[in-house]
Write a protein that holds these residues in place. Structure first.
Motif, PDB file in Angstrom:
ATOM      1  N   PRO A  67     -43.096  44.494 -16.979  1.00 12.46           N
ATOM      2  CA  PRO A  67     -41.910  43.645 -16.806  1.00 12.46           C
ATOM      3  C   PRO A  67     -41.866  42.523 -17.849  1.00 12.46           C
ATOM      4  O   PRO A  67     -42.885  41.904 -18.158  1.00 12.46           O
ATOM      5  N   ILE A  68     -40.660  42.258 -18.365  1.00 18.60           N
ATOM      6  CA  ILE A  68     -40.432  41.229 -19.386  1.00 18.60           C
ATOM      7  C   ILE A  68     -39.395  40.236 -18.875  1.00 18.60           C
ATOM      8  O   ILE A  68     -38.330  40.627 -18.373  1.00 18.60           O
ATOM      9  N   VAL A  69     -39.698  38.941 -19.014  1.00 19.20           N
ATOM     10  CA  VAL A  69     -38.781  37.877 -18.603  1.00 19.20           C
ATOM     11  C   VAL A  69     -38.338  37.115 -19.846  1.00 19.20           C
ATOM     12  O   VAL A  69     -39.125  36.370 -20.432  1.00 19.20           O
ATOM     13  N   PRO A  70     -37.080  37.277 -20.291  1.00 16.75           N
ATOM     14  CA  PRO A  70     -36.596  36.512 -21.453  1.00 16.75           C
ATOM     15  C   PRO A  70     -36.420  35.039 -21.082  1.00 16.75           C
ATOM     16  O   PRO A  70     -36.043  34.703 -19.955  1.00 16.75           O
ATOM     17  N   GLN A  71     -36.686  34.161 -22.038  1.00 18.74           N
ATOM     18  CA  GLN A  71     -36.531  32.727 -21.790  1.00 18.74           C
ATOM     19  C   GLN A  71     -36.009  32.049 -23.044  1.00 18.74           C
ATOM     20  O   GLN A  71     -36.487  32.313 -24.144  1.00 18.74           O
ATOM     21  N   GLY A  72     -35.007  31.182 -22.868  1.00 21.67           N
ATOM     22  CA  GLY A  72     -34.454  30.413 -23.975  1.00 21.67           C
ATOM     23  C   GLY A  72     -35.019  29.009 -23.962  1.00 21.67           C
ATOM     24  O   GLY A  72     -36.220  28.788 -24.104  1.00 21.67           O
ATOM     25  N   GLY A  73     -34.145  28.028 -23.752  1.00 22.28           N
ATOM     26  CA  GLY A  73     -34.585  26.635 -23.744  1.00 22.28           C
ATOM     27  C   GLY A  73     -35.182  26.185 -22.432  1.00 22.28           C
ATOM     28  O   GLY A  73     -35.580  25.035 -22.289  1.00 22.28           O
ATOM     29  N   ASN A  74     -35.235  27.077 -21.451  1.00 19.64           N
ATOM     30  CA  ASN A  74     -35.823  26.799 -20.137  1.00 19.64           C
ATOM     31  C   ASN A  74     -35.129  25.626 -19.440  1.00 19.64           C
ATOM     32  O   ASN A  74     -35.768  24.758 -18.852  1.00 19.64           O
ATOM     33  N   THR A  75     -33.800  25.613 -19.508  1.00 17.11           N
ATOM     34  CA  THR A  75     -33.024  24.577 -18.820  1.00 17.11           C
ATOM     35  C   THR A  75     -32.277  25.116 -17.603  1.00 17.11           C
ATOM     36  O   THR A  75     -31.560  24.375 -16.935  1.00 17.11           O
ATOM     37  N   ALA A 124     -23.787  21.843 -36.964  1.00 22.02           N
ATOM     38  CA  ALA A 124     -23.545  22.697 -38.132  1.00 22.02           C
ATOM     39  C   ALA A 124     -22.064  23.027 -38.256  1.00 22.02           C
ATOM     40  O   ALA A 124     -21.509  23.054 -39.373  1.00 22.02           O
ATOM     41  N   ALA A 125     -21.405  23.271 -37.129  1.00 22.75           N
ATOM     42  CA  ALA A 125     -19.964  23.538 -37.162  1.00 22.75           C
ATOM     43  C   ALA A 125     -19.204  22.302 -37.630  1.00 22.75           C
ATOM     44  O   ALA A 125     -18.262  22.396 -38.438  1.00 22.75           O
ATOM     45  N   ALA A 126     -19.595  21.127 -37.146  1.00 17.76           N
ATOM     46  CA  ALA A 126     -18.920  19.886 -37.524  1.00 17.76           C
ATOM     47  C   ALA A 126     -19.032  19.622 -39.025  1.00 17.76           C
ATOM     48  O   ALA A 126     -18.103  19.081 -39.636  1.00 17.76           O
ATOM     49  N   GLU A 127     -20.154  20.008 -39.628  1.00 13.12           N
ATOM     50  CA  GLU A 127     -20.306  19.833 -41.076  1.00 13.12           C
ATOM     51  C   GLU A 127     -19.289  20.657 -41.855  1.00 13.12           C
ATOM     52  O   GLU A 127     -18.963  20.325 -42.996  1.00 13.12           O
ATOM     53  N   LYS A 128     -18.794  21.722 -41.235  1.00 11.28           N
ATOM     54  CA  LYS A 128     -17.756  22.563 -41.853  1.00 11.28           C
ATOM     55  C   LYS A 128     -16.365  22.215 -41.303  1.00 11.28           C
ATOM     56  O   LYS A 128     -15.417  22.983 -41.477  1.00 11.28           O
ATOM     57  N   ASP A 129     -16.248  21.056 -40.646  1.00 16.04           N
ATOM     58  CA  ASP A 129     -14.988  20.596 -40.064  1.00 16.04           C
ATOM     59  C   ASP A 129     -14.475  21.567 -39.006  1.00 16.04           C
ATOM     60  O   ASP A 129     -13.284  21.825 -38.894  1.00 16.04           O
ATOM     61  N   ARG A 130     -15.420  22.086 -38.222  1.00 15.98           N
ATOM     62  CA  ARG A 130     -15.087  22.984 -37.135  1.00 15.98           C
ATOM     63  C   ARG A 130     -15.730  22.486 -35.840  1.00 15.98           C
ATOM     64  O   ARG A 130     -16.712  21.761 -35.866  1.00 15.98           O
ATOM     65  N   LEU A 131     -15.163  22.917 -34.736  1.00 19.30           N
ATOM     66  CA  LEU A 131     -15.638  22.521 -33.419  1.00 19.30           C
ATOM     67  C   LEU A 131     -16.183  23.738 -32.691  1.00 19.30           C
ATOM     68  O   LEU A 131     -15.499  24.768 -32.595  1.00 19.30           O
ATOM     69  N   PHE A 132     -17.428  23.628 -32.187  1.00 25.48           N
ATOM     70  CA  PHE A 132     -17.908  24.592 -31.202  1.00 25.48           C
ATOM     71  C   PHE A 132     -17.871  23.863 -29.875  1.00 25.48           C
ATOM     72  O   PHE A 132     -18.655  22.937 -29.647  1.00 25.48           O
ATOM     73  N   PRO A 133     -16.955  24.228 -28.973  1.00 31.28           N
ATOM     74  CA  PRO A 133     -16.605  23.338 -27.858  1.00 31.28           C
ATOM     75  C   PRO A 133     -17.495  23.422 -26.632  1.00 31.28           C
ATOM     76  O   PRO A 133     -17.301  22.627 -25.707  1.00 31.28           O
ATOM     77  N   LEU A 134     -18.450  24.343 -26.587  1.00 30.85           N
ATOM     78  CA  LEU A 134     -19.343  24.370 -25.439  1.00 30.85           C
ATOM     79  C   LEU A 134     -20.157  23.081 -25.421  1.00 30.85           C
ATOM     80  O   LEU A 134     -20.840  22.757 -26.397  1.00 30.85           O
ATOM     81  N   ALA A 135     -20.081  22.336 -24.335  1.00 32.68           N
ATOM     82  CA  ALA A 135     -20.751  21.033 -24.244  1.00 32.68           C
ATOM     83  C   ALA A 135     -21.420  20.913 -22.888  1.00 32.68           C
ATOM     84  O   ALA A 135     -20.763  21.011 -21.849  1.00 32.68           O
ATOM     85  N   LEU A 136     -22.740  20.689 -22.898  1.00 40.14           N
ATOM     86  CA  LEU A 136     -23.535  20.617 -21.676  1.00 40.14           C
ATOM     87  C   LEU A 136     -24.459  19.408 -21.729  1.00 40.14           C
ATOM     88  O   LEU A 136     -24.834  18.958 -22.818  1.00 40.14           O
ATOM     89  N   GLY A 137     -24.869  18.922 -20.572  1.00 42.16           N
ATOM     90  CA  GLY A 137     -25.807  17.822 -20.536  1.00 42.16           C
ATOM     91  C   GLY A 137     -27.133  18.163 -21.189  1.00 42.16           C
ATOM     92  O   GLY A 137     -27.824  17.290 -21.723  1.00 42.16           O
ATOM     93  N   SER A 138     -27.502  19.452 -21.189  1.00 35.81           N
ATOM     94  CA  SER A 138     -28.777  19.897 -21.756  1.00 35.81           C
ATOM     95  C   SER A 138     -28.649  20.386 -23.188  1.00 35.81           C
ATOM     96  O   SER A 138     -29.543  21.061 -23.694  1.00 35.81           O
ATOM     97  N   GLN A 139     -27.557  20.030 -23.872  1.00 34.02           N
ATOM     98  CA  GLN A 139     -27.285  20.646 -25.178  1.00 34.02           C
ATOM     99  C   GLN A 139     -28.319  20.321 -26.244  1.00 34.02           C
ATOM    100  O   GLN A 139     -28.393  21.011 -27.258  1.00 34.02           O
ATOM    101  N   GLY A 140     -29.151  19.314 -26.026  1.00 33.39           N
ATOM    102  CA  GLY A 140     -30.195  19.010 -26.988  1.00 33.39           C
ATOM    103  C   GLY A 140     -31.385  19.944 -26.907  1.00 33.39           C
ATOM    104  O   GLY A 140     -32.248  19.921 -27.793  1.00 33.39           O
ATOM    105  N   SER A 141     -31.444  20.780 -25.864  1.00 31.79           N
ATOM    106  CA  SER A 141     -32.579  21.692 -25.724  1.00 31.79           C
ATOM    107  C   SER A 141     -32.192  23.107 -25.308  1.00 31.79           C
ATOM    108  O   SER A 141     -32.939  24.048 -25.587  1.00 31.79           O
ATOM    109  N   CYS A 142     -31.061  23.297 -24.651  1.00 30.56           N
ATOM    110  CA  CYS A 142     -30.663  24.654 -24.275  1.00 30.56           C
ATOM    111  C   CYS A 142     -30.314  25.466 -25.514  1.00 30.56           C
ATOM    112  O   CYS A 142     -29.972  24.916 -26.559  1.00 30.56           O
ATOM    113  N   GLN A 143     -30.424  26.782 -25.408  1.00 32.88           N
ATOM    114  CA  GLN A 143     -30.246  27.661 -26.553  1.00 32.88           C
ATOM    115  C   GLN A 143     -29.084  28.621 -26.328  1.00 32.88           C
ATOM    116  O   GLN A 143     -28.742  28.957 -25.186  1.00 32.88           O
ATOM    117  N   ILE A 144     -28.507  29.081 -27.419  1.00 37.91           N
ATOM    118  CA  ILE A 144     -27.306  29.907 -27.355  1.00 37.91           C
ATOM    119  C   ILE A 144     -27.539  31.176 -26.538  1.00 37.91           C
ATOM    120  O   ILE A 144     -26.678  31.592 -25.752  1.00 37.91           O
TER     121      ILE A 144
END
Length: 471
Positions: A67-75, A124-144
């Motif tokens: 069995p394999i358990v995938p894990q991202g930012g663990n948030t 990175a999107a903002a540097e290209k004058d673009r918005l990635f609008p997903l915004a979460l309280g854990s955005q400093g550690s959660c992963q895509i």
């Protein structure tokens, strides 16, 4: 029963000794989740650095029934990223797959690997004058990858949708080790079943998302944020209707907040301050954006608040005068979950109901939770604009935390019964994981459970892909 050490060596050889964690201190962070509700034990954490390594890991897992358990930012908040307590599941961390492969400003897309931290993509999107609008309280550690696997929502879902709405294509390693490459940028594609949507929101039970194509948007030229005081959820609903009429698609956030979570935040989060001079029973934090200009956004906000004052809906309001003040408003909202910890035990609900039913839900649920635990404190806040509330219940002052948390199930049952009666969902944006699996099976139509199990068997006949989660 434990995994044969020789088999662990075979898995470790795929990623190299430096990225195969076996020591207790190294493994510990991968066995602990934010709320401390789901313990887990694993003999090995693998940190692959390429899709090929993920593929080889899964091929070996399929061959050996591991069995394999995938894990991202663990948030995650429902235990979907946790191994079980038996010590027979290997954790696969996606954190090293962290490249932004491409930002395409013509297509308004970004192709990113699963381990990219959400805030890194936003910047990175903002540097290209673009918005990635997903915004979460854990955005400093959660992963895509985790955002997609849990179909994350957040503040921006009102205008831009959830993670599923923001995803155009995926790259997935299947339980067999096969790679499904569907990294397309197309906004229109009717060629058969939309397979990507089985993996987005699938919580890693059907395969491992290793990369995705996500949608970007032109950066708004103006964004105005306001903190508004009201007397009731009914007034908030009327304000929401007025905001939709006057701002239309420019309404990009509408957050309902009770006084209690704000009071907790002011008391326990250093550096916070009340946006308004006096306390009020309810608040809304709303944002209006404009693609034309800052002046246009400000004019829309002032027009809305003027109309709301004249209609008797608003008791007071503050419009952020600069980005620093706007950030302080957002920080208040984002800190509300964490601010509950010092207040003792908290029983949490991530529910959604039709927007028009929110006042009725709040009234009925308030009576129901008091019947379960007299003196408990309702901590209600969330994304009213899309019907999603975090309806959390803190223990009565002076109560024993252990005794209070023993009421988790009856409290959930009381709240979720009202949610179902109003045509809502008991899992709006946090997923099912381990926490809500049994309730999902008990409450959804039997045919839905059967269909989900058929899909699971088709993709994962050996049952090795994040077992014990969702279904």
């Amino acid at each position: 029963m434990t995994i044969d050490p020789a088999l662990l060596d075979r898995f470790a050889a795929i990623v190299g000794a430096a990225h195969a964690l076996r020591q207790a201190d190294d493994i510990a962070p991968y066995q602990e989740e934010p709320r401390g509700l789901f313990g887990g034990v694993t003999p090995l954490v693998l940190r692959p650095g390429s899709v090929d390594e993920v593929s080889r890991i899964m091929a070996l897992a399929s061959e050996t029934g591991t069995p394999i358990v995938p894990q991202g930012g663990n948030t995650g908040l429902v235990g979907g990223q946790m191994p079980d307590e038996n010590g027979e599941e290997i954790v696969l961390s996606l954190s090293r797959l962290n490249r932004i492969r491409e930002i395409d400003t013509s297509s308004n897309t970004a192709t990113v690997e699963a381990g990219v931290v959400l805030q890194v993509l936003q910047e990175a999107a903002a540097e290209k004058d673009r918005l990635f609008p997903l915004a979460l309280g854990s955005q400093g550690s959660c992963q895509i990858g985790g955002n997609l696997s849990s179909n994350a929502g957040g503040v921006g879902a009102l205008a831009y949708g959830t993670a599923r709405d923001l995803c155009l294509g995926v790259e997935v390693v299947l339980p067999t080790g096969e790679v499904f490459d569907d990294l397309r940028k197309l906004k229109k594609d009717n060629t058969g079943y939309d397979l990507k949507d089985l993996f987005v929101g699938g919580e890693g039970t059907l395969g491992i998302i290793t990369a995705a194509v996500v949608r970007l948007f032109p950066m708004p030229r103006g964004r105005e944020l306001a903190w508004v005081a009201l007397s009731s959820p009914e007034d908030a609903l009327a304000l929401f209707a007025m905001a939709n009429d006057r701002a239309g698609g420019g309404l990009t956030a509408f957050e309902l907040i009770e006084r209690t979570p704000l009071a907790f935040t002011l008391a326990h989060v250093p550096g916070t301050s009340d946006p308004l001079a006096e306390a009020h029973p309810w608040y809304v934090m709303l944002e209006i954006s404009s693609g034309r200009s800052a002046e246009d956004a400000r004019a829309s906000m002032e027009d809305l608040l003027t109309g709301a004052y004249e209609a008797g809906l608003v008791a007071d309001a503050a419009i952020a005068q600069n980005e620093t003040q706007a950030a302080s408003f957002r920080h208040l909202r984002e800190s509300m979950s964490e601010a509950q910890r010092p207040e003792g035990g908290s029983i949490k609900h991530d529910i959604s109901v039709p927007v028009a039913a929110i006042p009725a839900f709040i009234a009925r649920a308030g009576e129901a939770v008091q019947a379960v635990s007299p003196g408990c404190r309702v901590v209600c806040f969330g994304h009213m604009g899309d019907g999603n509330l975090h309806y959390n219940i803190s223990q009565p002052v002076g109560a024993d935390k252990r005794d209070y948390l023993a009421l988790y199930r009856p409290m959930n049952d009381a709240v979720h019964a009202i949610v179902r009666d109003l045509g809502g969902s008991f899992s709006a944006e946090h997923g099912i994981g381990r926490m809500k699996r049994d309730e999902l099976i008990a409450t959804q139509p039997a045919i839905a459970t059967d269909l989900m199990r058929r899909v699971k068997r088709a993709f994962d006949p050996a049952g090795i892909m994040n077992p014990g989660k969702v279904i």
